[in-house]
Design a protein around this motif. Structure first.
Motif, PDB file in Angstrom:
ATOM      1  N   ARG A  95       0.758  -1.171   0.046  1.00  0.00           N
ATOM      2  CA  ARG A  95       0.024  -0.081  -0.036  1.00  0.00           C
ATOM      3  C   ARG A  95       0.835   1.345   0.031  1.00  0.00           C
ATOM      4  NH1 ARG A  95      -0.530   2.207   5.427  1.00  0.00           N
ATOM      5  NH2 ARG A  95       0.204   0.575   7.049  1.00  0.00           N
ATOM      6  N   ALA A  96       1.996   1.123  -0.320  1.00  0.00           N
ATOM      7  CA  ALA A  96       2.959   2.274  -0.669  1.00  0.00           C
ATOM      8  C   ALA A  96       3.000   2.745  -1.929  1.00  0.00           C
ATOM      9  CB  ALA A  96       4.568   1.736   0.013  1.00  0.00           C
ATOM     10  N   VAL A  97       3.473   3.942  -1.923  1.00  0.00           N
ATOM     11  CA  VAL A  97       3.563   4.523  -3.455  1.00  0.00           C
ATOM     12  C   VAL A  97       4.853   5.082  -3.663  1.00  0.00           C
ATOM     13  CG1 VAL A  97       2.395   6.434  -4.783  1.00  0.00           C
ATOM     14  CG2 VAL A  97       1.028   5.107  -3.247  1.00  0.00           C
ATOM     15  N   ASN A  98       5.366   4.937  -4.820  1.00  0.00           N
ATOM     16  CA  ASN A  98       6.685   5.688  -5.201  1.00  0.00           C
ATOM     17  C   ASN A  98       6.337   6.879  -5.944  1.00  0.00           C
ATOM     18  OD1 ASN A  98       9.107   6.249  -6.271  1.00  0.00           O
ATOM     19  ND2 ASN A  98       9.642   4.150  -7.014  1.00  0.00           N
ATOM     20  N   ILE A  99       6.818   8.127  -5.423  1.00  0.00           N
ATOM     21  CA  ILE A  99       6.698   9.338  -5.926  1.00  0.00           C
ATOM     22  C   ILE A  99       7.958   9.926  -6.304  1.00  0.00           C
ATOM     23  CG2 ILE A  99       5.771  11.576  -5.367  1.00  0.00           C
ATOM     24  CD1 ILE A  99       3.979  10.207  -2.876  1.00  0.00           C
ATOM     25  N   THR A 100       7.815  10.555  -7.414  1.00  0.00           N
ATOM     26  CA  THR A 100       9.089  11.101  -8.029  1.00  0.00           C
ATOM     27  C   THR A 100       8.828  12.748  -7.900  1.00  0.00           C
ATOM     28  OG1 THR A 100       9.281   9.436  -9.942  1.00  0.00           O
ATOM     29  CG2 THR A 100      10.543  11.418 -10.092  1.00  0.00           C
ATOM     30  N   LEU A 101       9.754  13.357  -7.110  1.00  0.00           N
ATOM     31  CA  LEU A 101       9.895  14.712  -6.732  1.00  0.00           C
ATOM     32  C   LEU A 101      10.765  15.499  -7.580  1.00  0.00           C
ATOM     33  CD1 LEU A 101       9.758  14.625  -2.856  1.00  0.00           C
ATOM     34  CD2 LEU A 101       7.795  14.601  -4.326  1.00  0.00           C
ATOM     35  N   GLY A 102      10.582  16.696  -7.707  1.00  0.00           N
ATOM     36  CA  GLY A 102      11.475  17.461  -8.579  1.00  0.00           C
ATOM     37  C   GLY A 102      11.083  17.599 -10.102  1.00  0.00           C
ATOM     38  N   LEU A 103      10.146  17.146 -10.570  1.00  0.00           N
ATOM     39  CA  LEU A 103       9.547  16.925 -11.895  1.00  0.00           C
ATOM     40  C   LEU A 103       8.485  18.128 -12.003  1.00  0.00           C
ATOM     41  CD1 LEU A 103       8.905  13.188 -12.567  1.00  0.00           C
ATOM     42  CD2 LEU A 103      10.579  14.304 -13.532  1.00  0.00           C
ATOM     43  N   PRO A 104       8.403  18.627 -13.169  1.00  0.00           N
ATOM     44  CA  PRO A 104       7.350  19.687 -13.352  1.00  0.00           C
ATOM     45  C   PRO A 104       5.886  19.112 -13.335  1.00  0.00           C
ATOM     46  CG  PRO A 104       8.450  19.362 -15.484  1.00  0.00           C
ATOM     47  CD  PRO A 104       9.194  18.399 -14.481  1.00  0.00           C
ATOM     48  N   ILE A 105       5.688  17.651 -13.123  1.00  0.00           N
ATOM     49  CA  ILE A 105       4.637  17.151 -13.357  1.00  0.00           C
ATOM     50  C   ILE A 105       4.419  16.187 -12.286  1.00  0.00           C
ATOM     51  CG2 ILE A 105       4.562  17.067 -15.835  1.00  0.00           C
ATOM     52  CD1 ILE A 105       5.331  14.183 -15.708  1.00  0.00           C
ATOM     53  N   VAL A 106       3.117  15.613 -11.893  1.00  0.00           N
ATOM     54  CA  VAL A 106       2.782  14.610 -10.827  1.00  0.00           C
ATOM     55  C   VAL A 106       3.271  13.292 -11.495  1.00  0.00           C
ATOM     56  CG1 VAL A 106       0.975  13.644  -9.563  1.00  0.00           C
ATOM     57  CG2 VAL A 106       1.143  16.061  -9.776  1.00  0.00           C
ATOM     58  N   ARG A 107       3.962  12.486 -10.579  1.00  0.00           N
ATOM     59  CA  ARG A 107       4.219  11.238 -11.213  1.00  0.00           C
ATOM     60  C   ARG A 107       4.250  10.252  -9.928  1.00  0.00           C
ATOM     61  NH1 ARG A 107       8.580   6.862 -10.597  1.00  0.00           N
ATOM     62  NH2 ARG A 107       7.540   5.299 -11.747  1.00  0.00           N
ATOM     63  N   THR A 108       3.151   9.243  -9.752  1.00  0.00           N
ATOM     64  CA  THR A 108       3.287   8.102  -8.772  1.00  0.00           C
ATOM     65  C   THR A 108       3.441   6.816  -9.454  1.00  0.00           C
ATOM     66  OG1 THR A 108       1.123   7.864  -8.748  1.00  0.00           O
ATOM     67  CG2 THR A 108       1.813   9.832  -7.380  1.00  0.00           C
ATOM     68  N   SER A 109       3.523   5.763  -8.365  1.00  0.00           N
ATOM     69  CA  SER A 109       3.796   4.462  -8.955  1.00  0.00           C
ATOM     70  C   SER A 109       3.667   3.573  -7.875  1.00  0.00           C
ATOM     71  CB  SER A 109       5.373   4.331  -9.873  1.00  0.00           C
ATOM     72  OG  SER A 109       5.328   3.025 -10.362  1.00  0.00           O
ATOM     73  N   VAL A 110       3.428   2.177  -8.483  1.00  0.00           N
ATOM     74  CA  VAL A 110       3.192   1.125  -7.386  1.00  0.00           C
ATOM     75  C   VAL A 110       4.929   0.808  -6.784  1.00  0.00           C
ATOM     76  CG1 VAL A 110       1.523   0.118  -8.723  1.00  0.00           C
ATOM     77  CG2 VAL A 110       3.734  -0.444  -9.100  1.00  0.00           C
ATOM     78  N   ASP A 111       4.712   0.025  -5.766  1.00  0.00           N
ATOM     79  CA  ASP A 111       5.933  -0.261  -4.992  1.00  0.00           C
ATOM     80  C   ASP A 111       6.315  -1.650  -4.907  1.00  0.00           C
ATOM     81  OD1 ASP A 111       4.091  -1.578  -3.642  1.00  0.00           O
ATOM     82  OD2 ASP A 111       4.626  -1.108  -1.475  1.00  0.00           O
ATOM     83  N   HIS A 112       5.819  -2.297  -6.204  1.00  0.00           N
ATOM     84  CA  HIS A 112       6.153  -3.740  -6.616  1.00  0.00           C
ATOM     85  C   HIS A 112       6.389  -3.819  -8.007  1.00  0.00           C
ATOM     86  CE1 HIS A 112       2.187  -4.058  -8.735  1.00  0.00           C
ATOM     87  NE2 HIS A 112       1.809  -3.377  -7.587  1.00  0.00           N
ATOM     88  N   GLY A 113       7.039  -5.122  -8.500  1.00  0.00           N
ATOM     89  CA  GLY A 113       7.295  -5.493  -9.572  1.00  0.00           C
ATOM     90  C   GLY A 113       6.202  -5.883 -10.625  1.00  0.00           C
ATOM     91  N   THR A 114       6.851  -6.609 -11.865  1.00  0.00           N
ATOM     92  CA  THR A 114       5.704  -6.980 -12.793  1.00  0.00           C
ATOM     93  C   THR A 114       5.051  -8.278 -12.500  1.00  0.00           C
ATOM     94  OG1 THR A 114       7.744  -8.207 -13.780  1.00  0.00           O
ATOM     95  CG2 THR A 114       6.950  -5.967 -14.585  1.00  0.00           C
ATOM     96  N   ALA A 115       5.608  -9.127 -11.443  1.00  0.00           N
ATOM     97  CA  ALA A 115       5.037 -10.365 -10.970  1.00  0.00           C
ATOM     98  C   ALA A 115       4.663 -11.248 -12.039  1.00  0.00           C
ATOM     99  CB  ALA A 115       3.885  -9.883 -10.131  1.00  0.00           C
ATOM    100  N   LEU A 116       5.619 -11.286 -12.857  1.00  0.00           N
ATOM    101  CA  LEU A 116       5.421 -12.422 -14.014  1.00  0.00           C
ATOM    102  C   LEU A 116       4.587 -13.659 -13.881  1.00  0.00           C
ATOM    103  CD1 LEU A 116       8.620 -11.934 -16.021  1.00  0.00           C
ATOM    104  CD2 LEU A 116       6.381 -10.815 -16.399  1.00  0.00           C
ATOM    105  N   ASP A 117       4.895 -14.242 -12.677  1.00  0.00           N
ATOM    106  CA  ASP A 117       4.070 -15.482 -12.192  1.00  0.00           C
ATOM    107  C   ASP A 117       2.740 -15.557 -11.830  1.00  0.00           C
ATOM    108  OD1 ASP A 117       4.964 -13.895  -9.900  1.00  0.00           O
ATOM    109  OD2 ASP A 117       4.675 -15.709  -8.696  1.00  0.00           O
ATOM    110  N   LEU A 118       2.102 -14.029 -11.566  1.00  0.00           N
ATOM    111  CA  LEU A 118       0.992 -14.022 -11.364  1.00  0.00           C
ATOM    112  C   LEU A 118       0.111 -13.376 -12.587  1.00  0.00           C
ATOM    113  CD1 LEU A 118       0.837 -12.218  -7.737  1.00  0.00           C
ATOM    114  CD2 LEU A 118       0.265 -14.681  -8.477  1.00  0.00           C
ATOM    115  N   ALA A 119       0.720 -12.967 -13.591  1.00  0.00           N
ATOM    116  CA  ALA A 119       0.266 -12.291 -14.664  1.00  0.00           C
ATOM    117  C   ALA A 119      -0.836 -13.344 -15.389  1.00  0.00           C
ATOM    118  CB  ALA A 119       1.242 -11.812 -15.811  1.00  0.00           C
TER     119      ALA A 119
END
Length: 344
Positions: A279-303
């Motif tokens: 339930r965490a969010v990855n946020i990129t600060l310092g950009l002129p835009i809002v950008r957030t992302s998930v805290d996990h990977g592609t999980a190919l085994d669950l795809a």
């Protein structure tokens, strides 16, 4: 001033869980308009295979993004090769980067109020002969800024990093007065712009055990960190530290702080991920835009199984929406132009 926002949502690696997470999210009520940037046939295939019954609507600039449960606006991106859930294909690497480019340009041009990214697979992109170190660096280059700051956040804790993906042996040399100053300024400004904090209270970790113990366990605190923090306090920032990292993440300090600034990746992020992984969010600060992302990977085994947990993507969308709304209420204030890259 509008009280609604539209977010671009990149579906990430087509063989991973990103496309189905976007579809699963569309089944829920949401206040933000979402435009998924992806191959429409890919979404149709995953939608059909999982029996989700989501109605996919074509989106074009000027259209209103779908908000109703069970509907999803899609901005189609060409270039997807044959793909199957769980099976990576280097031929899709350029397509994945195109989705990021479309979303970023849309934010820079005002079509979207921010962007949320599902996970990509760095390895397969590099195996395709395309140098790619991650979303953060890609967006930094596209937006033409000199420095960005990685911050992960839950509802209870925000942790930003002075250095990110560096070998531990290279961290001390990377912590310079210039870098620490730039990171602290970005963190302080963006906590104001995107989180509505008038006077952010930031805890700063030392580099060494016990924050150097007066120089007996390293001099970085005495020679670099303390003088830099004092100069920043003279600018009006509220900075506490350098503090020993083993006690910084305790209620005694965190109860009276808005964010923590760690010196390196594995100093701050294990604490945050233990506290709120999924339930965490990855946020990129310092950009002129809002950008957030998930805290996990592609999980190919669950795809393709429908069993992937969309909690982090849901949180990333909610945080992205709140950040975009806060920016609007601040009058569209952006980061100071001093963060523009000199070669752009």
């Amino acid at each position: 001033m509008t009280d609604t926002v539209t977010l671009a949502l990149t579906a990430g690696e087509p063989a991973g869980i990103g496309p189905e997470l976007c579809l699963q999210l569309a089944a829920e009520e949401r206040s933000a308009g979402l435009v998924v940037i992806a191959s429409k046939p890919l979404l149709e295939e995953r939608n059909r295979d999982l029996g989700l019954g989501i109605v996919l609507e074509d989106w074009a600039p000027g259209s209103v993004a779908a908000r109703a449960p069970g509907t999803l606006s899609v901005l189609h991106v060409e270039g997807l090769a044959t793909t199957a859930a769980g099976q990576l294909n280097t031929a899709n690497s350029a397509y994945v980067l195109d989705t990021l480019s479309v979303a970023t340009r849309g934010c820079l041009n005002g079509l979207f109020d921010g962007m949320v990214t599902a996970p990509v697979h760095k390895g397969v992109i590099n195996n395709a002969g395309i140098e790619f170190s991650g979303h953060t660096e890609f967006l930094q280059a596209m937006c033409g800024v000199e420095r960005v700051v990685m911050m992960l956040a839950t509802d209870e804790l925000r942790v930003a990093l002075v250095t990110t993906h560096l070998p531990l042996s290279e961290v001390p040399a990377a912590i310079t007065p210039a870098r620490l100053t730039q990171v602290a300024r970005i963190l302080n400004q963006d906590l104001k712009t995107y989180f509505g904090l008038e006077q952010p209270r930031i805890l700063v970790a030392g580099l060494n055990p016990h924050a150097g113990e007066g120089g007996h366990l390293g001099r970085e605190e005495l020679d670099v960190i303390e003088p830099t923090l004092e100069a920043l306090r003279q600018e009006g920032m509220t900075l506490t530290g350098p503090l020993p990292a083993d006690t910084l993440f305790t209620p005694h300090w965190l109860d009276n702080a808005d964010a923590a600034l760690a010196m390196y990746h594995d100093q701050g992020l294990p604490v945050l991920k233990f506290q709120g992984f999924g339930r965490a969010v990855n946020i990129t600060l310092g950009l002129p835009i809002v950008r957030t992302s998930v805290d996990h990977g592609t999980a190919l085994d669950l795809a393709g199984t429908g069993r992937a947990d969309m909690g982090s993507l849901r949180q990333a969308v909610q945080v992205g929406e709140r950040m975009a709304l806060c920016q609007k209420r601040m009058g569209g204030q952006k980061l100071a132009s001093g963060n523009k890259a000199s070669n752009v």
